[in-house]
Design an enzyme around this catalytic site. Structure first.
Site, PDB file in Angstrom:
ATOM      1  N   GLU A  47      55.574 -29.525  72.463  1.00  0.00           N
ATOM      2  CA  GLU A  47      54.485 -28.692  72.924  1.00  0.00           C
ATOM      3  C   GLU A  47      53.233 -28.506  72.044  1.00  0.00           C
ATOM      4  O   GLU A  47      53.293 -28.531  70.800  1.00  0.00           O
ATOM      5  CB  GLU A  47      55.121 -27.299  72.975  1.00  0.00           C
ATOM      6  CG  GLU A  47      53.993 -26.287  73.592  1.00  0.00           C
ATOM      7  CD  GLU A  47      54.420 -24.795  73.741  1.00  0.00           C
ATOM      8  OE1 GLU A  47      53.545 -24.014  74.136  1.00  0.00           O
ATOM      9  OE2 GLU A  47      55.703 -24.403  73.461  1.00  0.00           O
TER      10      GLU A  47
ATOM     11  N   ASP B 245      49.146 -14.756  69.617  1.00  0.00           N
ATOM     12  CA  ASP B 245      50.196 -15.545  68.839  1.00  0.00           C
ATOM     13  C   ASP B 245      50.542 -15.235  67.379  1.00  0.00           C
ATOM     14  O   ASP B 245      49.872 -14.328  66.914  1.00  0.00           O
ATOM     15  CB  ASP B 245      49.353 -17.204  68.778  1.00  0.00           C
ATOM     16  CG  ASP B 245      49.114 -17.715  69.942  1.00  0.00           C
ATOM     17  OD1 ASP B 245      49.964 -17.745  70.527  1.00  0.00           O
ATOM     18  OD2 ASP B 245      48.011 -18.249  70.001  1.00  0.00           O
TER      19      ASP B 245
END
Length: 73
Positions: free
Chosen positions: A49, A60
């Protein structure tokens, strides 16, 4: 038609092993090193990814935030 992700999981299932999924932020710490990192893990990871750095990675975790900030600089 199966997706590349489904093909990767099917391969791992047929080999009776877990899939290795990796994540890295593009251009962290710089473009050249980022490409070297991708090349070094490509033969071992089943799925990679690739995150695109952005200036507001509040959703995040700390490591991804730091990577994004480094890549943007």
């Amino acid at each position: 038609m199966k997706s590349e992700i489904q093909i990767a999981f099917d391969k791992c299932k047929n080999e009776d092993r877990p899939a290795l999924l990796t994540y890295t932020v593009a251009s962290d710490p710089n473009k050249k090193k980022s490409i070297q990192i991708l090349n070094s893990i490509a033969n071992y990871a089943d799925i990679i990814e690739l995150g695109f750095p952005h200036s507001t990675p509040v959703g995040d975790g700390g490591q991804i935030q730091t990577s994004s900030n480094r890549a943007i600089k």
